[in-house]
Design a protein around this motif. Structure first.
Motif, PDB file in Angstrom:
ATOM      1  N   GLN A   1       0.826  -1.207   0.000  1.00  0.00           N
ATOM      2  CA  GLN A   1       0.000   0.000   0.000  1.00  0.00           C
ATOM      3  C   GLN A   1       0.860   1.255   0.000  1.00  0.00           C
ATOM      4  OE1 GLN A   1      -2.321  -0.746   3.509  1.00  0.00           O
ATOM      5  NE2 GLN A   1      -3.868  -1.969   2.443  1.00  0.00           N
ATOM      6  N   GLN A   2       1.911   1.270   0.815  1.00  0.00           N
ATOM      7  CA  GLN A   2       2.788   2.430   0.839  1.00  0.00           C
ATOM      8  C   GLN A   2       3.529   2.589  -0.481  1.00  0.00           C
ATOM      9  OE1 GLN A   2       2.916   4.688   3.114  1.00  0.00           O
ATOM     10  NE2 GLN A   2       4.661   5.866   2.323  1.00  0.00           N
ATOM     11  N   ALA A   3       3.977   1.469  -1.059  1.00  0.00           N
ATOM     12  CA  ALA A   3       4.696   1.548  -2.329  1.00  0.00           C
ATOM     13  C   ALA A   3       3.794   2.060  -3.449  1.00  0.00           C
ATOM     14  CB  ALA A   3       5.260   0.166  -2.680  1.00  0.00           C
ATOM     15  N   LEU A   4       2.542   1.642  -3.464  1.00  0.00           N
ATOM     16  CA  LEU A   4       1.618   2.125  -4.495  1.00  0.00           C
ATOM     17  C   LEU A   4       1.397   3.633  -4.377  1.00  0.00           C
ATOM     18  CD1 LEU A   4      -1.064  -0.720  -4.512  1.00  0.00           C
ATOM     19  CD2 LEU A   4       0.635  -0.236  -6.278  1.00  0.00           C
ATOM     20  N   LYS A   5       1.311   4.139  -3.150  1.00  0.00           N
ATOM     21  CA  LYS A   5       1.147   5.577  -2.968  1.00  0.00           C
ATOM     22  C   LYS A   5       2.365   6.335  -3.483  1.00  0.00           C
ATOM     23  CE  LYS A   5      -1.872   5.159   1.093  1.00  0.00           C
ATOM     24  NZ  LYS A   5      -2.007   5.444   2.545  1.00  0.00           N
TER      25      LYS A   5
ATOM     26  N   LEU B   1      -4.124   0.945 -14.838  1.00  0.00           N
ATOM     27  CA  LEU B   1      -3.760  -0.353 -14.298  1.00  0.00           C
ATOM     28  C   LEU B   1      -4.859  -0.829 -13.358  1.00  0.00           C
ATOM     29  CD1 LEU B   1       0.019   0.184 -13.347  1.00  0.00           C
ATOM     30  CD2 LEU B   1      -0.892  -0.896 -15.411  1.00  0.00           C
ATOM     31  N   ALA B   2      -5.025  -2.145 -13.305  1.00  0.00           N
ATOM     32  CA  ALA B   2      -5.955  -2.764 -12.364  1.00  0.00           C
ATOM     33  C   ALA B   2      -5.143  -3.643 -11.418  1.00  0.00           C
ATOM     34  CB  ALA B   2      -6.998  -3.598 -13.098  1.00  0.00           C
ATOM     35  N   VAL B   3      -5.191  -3.292 -10.138  1.00  0.00           N
ATOM     36  CA  VAL B   3      -4.401  -3.999  -9.127  1.00  0.00           C
ATOM     37  C   VAL B   3      -5.353  -4.665  -8.145  1.00  0.00           C
ATOM     38  CG1 VAL B   3      -2.656  -3.788  -7.309  1.00  0.00           C
ATOM     39  CG2 VAL B   3      -2.502  -2.367  -9.375  1.00  0.00           C
ATOM     40  N   ARG B   4      -5.112  -5.953  -7.886  1.00  0.00           N
ATOM     41  CA  ARG B   4      -5.903  -6.715  -6.918  1.00  0.00           C
ATOM     42  C   ARG B   4      -4.974  -7.240  -5.838  1.00  0.00           C
ATOM     43  NH1 ARG B   4      -7.730  -7.904 -11.991  1.00  0.00           N
ATOM     44  NH2 ARG B   4      -9.936  -7.450 -12.426  1.00  0.00           N
TER      45      ARG B   4
ATOM     46  N   LEU C   1      -0.725 -10.649  -5.158  1.00  0.00           N
ATOM     47  CA  LEU C   1      -0.825  -9.327  -5.765  1.00  0.00           C
ATOM     48  C   LEU C   1      -0.880  -9.514  -7.274  1.00  0.00           C
ATOM     49  CD1 LEU C   1      -0.772  -6.219  -5.525  1.00  0.00           C
ATOM     50  CD2 LEU C   1       1.717  -6.357  -5.721  1.00  0.00           C
ATOM     51  N   GLN C   2      -1.948  -9.001  -7.898  1.00  0.00           N
ATOM     52  CA  GLN C   2      -2.130  -9.142  -9.340  1.00  0.00           C
ATOM     53  C   GLN C   2      -2.172  -7.767  -9.983  1.00  0.00           C
ATOM     54  OE1 GLN C   2      -4.894 -12.178 -10.963  1.00  0.00           O
ATOM     55  NE2 GLN C   2      -5.887 -10.482 -12.026  1.00  0.00           N
ATOM     56  N   ILE C   3      -1.339  -7.581 -10.992  1.00  0.00           N
ATOM     57  CA  ILE C   3      -1.233  -6.301 -11.703  1.00  0.00           C
ATOM     58  C   ILE C   3      -1.575  -6.557 -13.166  1.00  0.00           C
ATOM     59  CG2 ILE C   3       0.283  -4.387 -12.327  1.00  0.00           C
ATOM     60  CD1 ILE C   3       1.998  -5.164  -9.881  1.00  0.00           C
TER      61      ILE C   3
ATOM     62  N   THR D   1      -6.729   1.403 -10.295  1.00  0.00           N
ATOM     63  CA  THR D   1      -7.826   0.907  -9.463  1.00  0.00           C
ATOM     64  C   THR D   1      -7.299  -0.209  -8.582  1.00  0.00           C
ATOM     65  OG1 THR D   1      -8.490  -0.683 -11.184  1.00  0.00           O
ATOM     66  CG2 THR D   1      -9.537   1.493 -11.209  1.00  0.00           C
ATOM     67  N   LEU D   2      -7.646  -0.145  -7.289  1.00  0.00           N
ATOM     68  CA  LEU D   2      -7.134  -1.102  -6.317  1.00  0.00           C
ATOM     69  C   LEU D   2      -8.292  -1.842  -5.664  1.00  0.00           C
ATOM     70  CD1 LEU D   2      -4.803  -2.316  -4.664  1.00  0.00           C
ATOM     71  CD2 LEU D   2      -5.029  -0.376  -3.089  1.00  0.00           C
ATOM     72  N   ASP D   3      -8.237  -3.161  -5.743  1.00  0.00           N
ATOM     73  CA  ASP D   3      -9.247  -4.018  -5.123  1.00  0.00           C
ATOM     74  C   ASP D   3      -8.553  -4.825  -4.028  1.00  0.00           C
ATOM     75  OD1 ASP D   3     -11.417  -5.559  -4.449  1.00  0.00           O
ATOM     76  OD2 ASP D   3     -11.249  -6.895  -6.187  1.00  0.00           O
ATOM     77  N   GLU D   4      -8.959  -4.642  -2.779  1.00  0.00           N
ATOM     78  CA  GLU D   4      -8.306  -5.293  -1.641  1.00  0.00           C
ATOM     79  C   GLU D   4      -9.248  -6.299  -0.987  1.00  0.00           C
ATOM     80  OE1 GLU D   4      -7.121  -2.164   0.952  1.00  0.00           O
ATOM     81  OE2 GLU D   4      -5.227  -1.818  -0.091  1.00  0.00           O
ATOM     82  N   GLN D   5      -8.670  -7.457  -0.638  1.00  0.00           N
ATOM     83  CA  GLN D   5      -9.382  -8.491   0.113  1.00  0.00           C
ATOM     84  C   GLN D   5      -8.434  -9.007   1.192  1.00  0.00           C
ATOM     85  OE1 GLN D   5     -10.756 -11.519  -2.571  1.00  0.00           O
ATOM     86  NE2 GLN D   5     -12.126 -10.142  -3.697  1.00  0.00           N
TER      87      GLN D   5
END
Length: 445
Positions: free
Chosen positions: A308-312, A365-368, A378-380, A324-328
């Protein structure tokens, strides 16, 4: 992933090398003890059992003393040379008590030669081979092949001696008159075979060990370069983040300065000006702290928080990308040891994915992000033009520099993630782009 190690490691850790040599010598000692036990059980002729037991005990003591020899940590090659001399000397003495050159275990003299070829320079290995041949010839030339009665000095006939020592007897002589030749033609052939084997082993194994050491140095150099590139990438990302954060206060400072120049001093404007200056100082101080953290040993941290910090941070340097970030997340923990290397590898993958999307005029990008029962996934997914099947299979596995930069960065990123215990897979997306999946199995950390 680290390469598999052979029986003796060729890395630069002296303690590890001495420990491996010690373990190998324990195997030789155990073999010697079992051989002595079998000889006693089968009543194999041994000149002096007390002396044999003394030599076996001394063999074990020499192995225990290896780590405490002078210079064992500064100059381990001296310890290796001493251990090899121990082996040659003790093997020769024990064989002298149990049949000399006629003992089938004389082939054990080749083992110190092989060990010397792995751990010591080639010229020392050849010298060890010469010493082993000298020990063989000493046993063959100076020691009797049949036991002698200490009281009468007469040769004791042993019906099994001919088989053990390959002796040649005079035709027509009775068993009581059979006189063994001290060094038969067959024994000469064995001596020549032993000599050739010793020198061929020393030359060939030395060449292979030198090649392995060279490849190990090249791999270590590549790892150092990879670590430097990871640090440079992380510093660049921190700098881009700081530049983005500084843009707003600097713009405010410019406006406030213009207002102060246009009119008389205003206490409110001065207060706002000081506030913006302090904000700039805080941003620069934060950048300095981030740079100092790169020099400190990395500590374990929850992987999803690191992502999460790296994405920011990455989004700050790539504001043209829509993500777009989808978190589970189920609250379980998956820790990563080197957050710096992980972040740098993720930045590299994200940059490649973003560049592919921009080239296809799809800057998104779509990130899950999923973490269930300590299993991190982690899927990019990018929306670029994709890659041919052949290139997709090799992407990340082999360094493949290309004009657009695709390939080498993916290789370094994959190596970093796999070194930390993760698994990276790539596949074609449904829309024609590329899907990169990073998995950390439960318990891998």
């Amino acid at each position: 992933m680290l390469p598999n190690r052979s029986a003796f490691s060729t890395d630069s850790d002296p303690f590890q090398q001495i420990k491996q040599l010690q373990q190998f010598r324990w195997g030789l000692i155990g073999t010697s003890y079992l051989a002595a036990l079998a000889a006693w059980w089968l009543q194999y002729p041994v000149s002096s059992w007390p002396l044999m037991l003394l030599l076996l005990a001394l063999y074990a003591c020499t192995n225990l003393s290896l780590p405490w020899l002078p210079g064992s940590h500064q100059q381990p090659q001296r310890v290796f040379a001493v251990a090899i001399l121990y082996d040659l000397t003790l093997f020769t003495l024990m064989l002298a008590l149990a049949g000399g050159a006629g003992n089938g275990l004389i082939a054990l003299l080749l083992l110190p030669v092989a060990v010397s070829a792995v751990l010591l320079p080639g010229r020392i290995a050849l010298l060890t081979a010469a010493l082993a041949v000298s020990c063989y010839l000493t046993l063959a030339l100076l020691l009797p092949l049949n036991p002698v009665d200490p009281q009468t000095g007469q040769l004791i006939y042993d019906p099994h001696a001919a088989h053990r020592s390959h002796q040649v007897f005079i035709d027509g002589a009775t068993p009581d008159q059979q006189l063994p030749e001290q060094f038969s033609s067959h024994l000469w052939q064995m001596a020549w075979a032993f000599t050739l084997s010793a020198f061929f082993i020393a030359a060939f194994v030395s060449a292979q060990a030198r090649l392995v050491r060279q490849k190990s140095r090249e791999l270590m150099q590549l790892q150092r370069q990879q670590s430097q590139q990871e640090q440079m990438l992380t510093v660049a990302t921190y700098a881009a983040n700081a530049a983005h954060e500084l843009a707003t206060p600097l713009q405010n400072l410019t406006l406030l300065t213009d207002e102060l120049n246009d009119g008389p001093p205003d206490p409110t404007l001065l207060k706002d000006l000081q506030q913006e200056v302090r904000r700039c100082q805080q941003i620069v101080q934060q950048l300095r702290q981030n740079a100092q953290q790169l020099r400190l040993p990395q500590q374990q941290a929850p992987l999803h928080q690191v992502v999460q910090q790296a994405l920011k941070l990455w989004l700050v340097s790539r504001p043209e990308i829509s993500l777009t970030l989808d978190e589970q997340l189920d609250g379980s923990q998956c820790l990563v040891a080197d957050t710096l290397a992980w972040s740098a590898a993720l930045f590299n993958i994200l940059d490649n994915a973003a560049d592919a999307g921009i080239a296809a005029q799809q800057p998104r990008l779509a990130v899950r992000l999923s973490q269930q029962r300590q299993l991190f996934v982690l899927q990019i997914e990018d929306f670029g033009c994709g890659l041919p099947a052949a290139q997709l299979r090799e992407l990340g596995k082999l360094p493949q520099p290309s004009p657009d930069g695709l390939g080498l960065g993916q290789f370094l990123a994959t190596s970093s993630i796999e070194r930390l215990g993760g698994v990276v897979t790539r596949s074609a997306g449904a829309t024609g782009g590329l899907i990169t999946q990073i998995r950390f199995p439960a318990g891998s950390h």
